[in-house]
Design a protein around this motif. Structure first.
Motif, PDB file in Angstrom:
ATOM      1  N   ASP A  49       0.823  -1.201   0.000  1.00 11.83           N
ATOM      2  CA  ASP A  49       0.000   0.000   0.000  1.00 11.83           C
ATOM      3  C   ASP A  49       0.865   1.262   0.000  1.00 11.83           C
ATOM      4  O   ASP A  49       0.592   2.221  -0.730  1.00 11.83           O
ATOM      5  CB  ASP A  49      -0.939   0.005   1.208  1.00 11.83           C
ATOM      6  N   GLU A  50       1.921   1.273   0.809  1.00 16.63           N
ATOM      7  CA  GLU A  50       2.831   2.427   0.832  1.00 16.63           C
ATOM      8  C   GLU A  50       3.507   2.618  -0.524  1.00 16.63           C
ATOM      9  O   GLU A  50       3.678   3.748  -0.983  1.00 16.63           O
ATOM     10  CB  GLU A  50       3.891   2.247   1.924  1.00 16.63           C
ATOM     11  N   SER A  51       3.884   1.525  -1.152  1.00 11.92           N
ATOM     12  CA  SER A  51       4.554   1.639  -2.450  1.00 11.92           C
ATOM     13  C   SER A  51       3.608   2.210  -3.510  1.00 11.92           C
ATOM     14  O   SER A  51       4.047   2.956  -4.387  1.00 11.92           O
ATOM     15  CB  SER A  51       5.139   0.299  -2.896  1.00 11.92           C
ATOM     16  N   ALA A  52       2.336   1.880  -3.420  1.00 15.56           N
ATOM     17  CA  ALA A  52       1.354   2.406  -4.372  1.00 15.56           C
ATOM     18  C   ALA A  52       1.139   3.900  -4.193  1.00 15.56           C
ATOM     19  O   ALA A  52       0.703   4.591  -5.126  1.00 15.56           O
ATOM     20  CB  ALA A  52       0.028   1.660  -4.233  1.00 15.56           C
ATOM     21  N   LYS A  53       1.452   4.421  -3.008  1.00 21.47           N
ATOM     22  CA  LYS A  53       1.243   5.844  -2.702  1.00 21.47           C
ATOM     23  C   LYS A  53       2.548   6.639  -2.665  1.00 21.47           C
ATOM     24  O   LYS A  53       2.560   7.780  -2.213  1.00 21.47           O
ATOM     25  CB  LYS A  53       0.525   5.970  -1.351  1.00 21.47           C
ATOM     26  N   ILE A  54       3.630   6.058  -3.149  1.00 23.65           N
ATOM     27  CA  ILE A  54       4.948   6.693  -3.024  1.00 23.65           C
ATOM     28  C   ILE A  54       5.010   8.061  -3.703  1.00 23.65           C
ATOM     29  O   ILE A  54       5.729   8.945  -3.264  1.00 23.65           O
ATOM     30  CB  ILE A  54       6.073   5.764  -3.531  1.00 23.65           C
ATOM     31  N   MET A  55       4.236   8.259  -4.739  1.00 24.26           N
ATOM     32  CA  MET A  55       4.282   9.530  -5.464  1.00 24.26           C
ATOM     33  C   MET A  55       3.465  10.625  -4.782  1.00 24.26           C
ATOM     34  O   MET A  55       3.478  11.776  -5.232  1.00 24.26           O
ATOM     35  CB  MET A  55       3.812   9.327  -6.904  1.00 24.26           C
ATOM     36  N   ASP A  56       2.790  10.294  -3.692  1.00 29.30           N
ATOM     37  CA  ASP A  56       2.008  11.291  -2.961  1.00 29.30           C
ATOM     38  C   ASP A  56       2.890  12.285  -2.212  1.00 29.30           C
ATOM     39  O   ASP A  56       2.471  13.410  -1.947  1.00 29.30           O
ATOM     40  CB  ASP A  56       1.049  10.618  -1.965  1.00 29.30           C
ATOM     41  N   ASN A  57       4.100  11.873  -1.854  1.00 33.55           N
ATOM     42  CA  ASN A  57       5.038  12.742  -1.148  1.00 33.55           C
ATOM     43  C   ASN A  57       5.925  13.419  -2.195  1.00 33.55           C
ATOM     44  O   ASN A  57       6.677  12.739  -2.900  1.00 33.55           O
ATOM     45  CB  ASN A  57       5.876  11.918  -0.173  1.00 33.55           C
ATOM     46  N   THR A  60       9.747  12.454  -2.127  1.00 37.59           N
ATOM     47  CA  THR A  60       9.973  11.073  -2.559  1.00 37.59           C
ATOM     48  C   THR A  60       9.651  10.920  -4.043  1.00 37.59           C
ATOM     49  O   THR A  60      10.355  10.212  -4.764  1.00 37.59           O
ATOM     50  CB  THR A  60       9.129  10.100  -1.717  1.00 37.59           C
ATOM     51  N   ALA A  61       8.618  11.603  -4.491  1.00 41.64           N
ATOM     52  CA  ALA A  61       8.247  11.539  -5.910  1.00 41.64           C
ATOM     53  C   ALA A  61       9.400  12.034  -6.782  1.00 41.64           C
ATOM     54  O   ALA A  61       9.693  11.434  -7.822  1.00 41.64           O
ATOM     55  CB  ALA A  61       6.984  12.352  -6.161  1.00 41.64           C
TER      56      ALA A  61
END
Length: 121
Positions: A49-57, A60-61
């Motif tokens: 789940d965290e990996s799927a949202k990695i571009m939200d930060n 990190t993006a």
């Protein structure tokens, strides 16, 4: 801009710095592996789940985009040095995989092609 444009730009970037002497296939493969490793490190301890949202930060993006770009750059340079038409090679590989993974056997399974026949057994 397309991949050919980017490959030409990388070729010119490399030429103007006299880096062709360092861009041997071996060195480019090693650099490619290193950049893929740096990309992997960004995801290493994340949950799915965290990996799927990695571009939200945003920070990190940026890191992910830069590592993806570095990886692609070395792949394009390798293809250039080895005179591989990268788009034709990918199209050919998709054709191979379409034969290896027929939809009726491969849909919804992560089994490797040589194990698909036993899926319905």
């Amino acid at each position: 801009m397309d991949l050919d444009d980017l490959a030409r730009r990388l070729h010119e970037f490399t030429s103007s710095r006299d880096w062709h002497q360092f861009h041997t296939p071996k060195n480019l493969v090693m650099a490619l592996a290193g950049e893929a490793g740096e990309l992997t490190a960004l995801f290493q301890w994340l949950t799915p789940d965290e990996s799927a949202k990695i571009m939200d930060n945003p920070e990190t993006a940026d890191q992910v985009r830069h590592e993806v770009a570095d990886t692609l750059a070395y792949l394009l340079r390798l293809a250039d040095v080895l005179n591989i038409d990268i788009l034709a090679a990918l199209a050919e590989k998709i054709d191979v995989n379409e034969r290896r993974y027929p939809v009726d056997l491969a849909r919804g399974t992560a089994l490797k092609y040589d194990k698909l026949g036993s899926k319905h057994s």
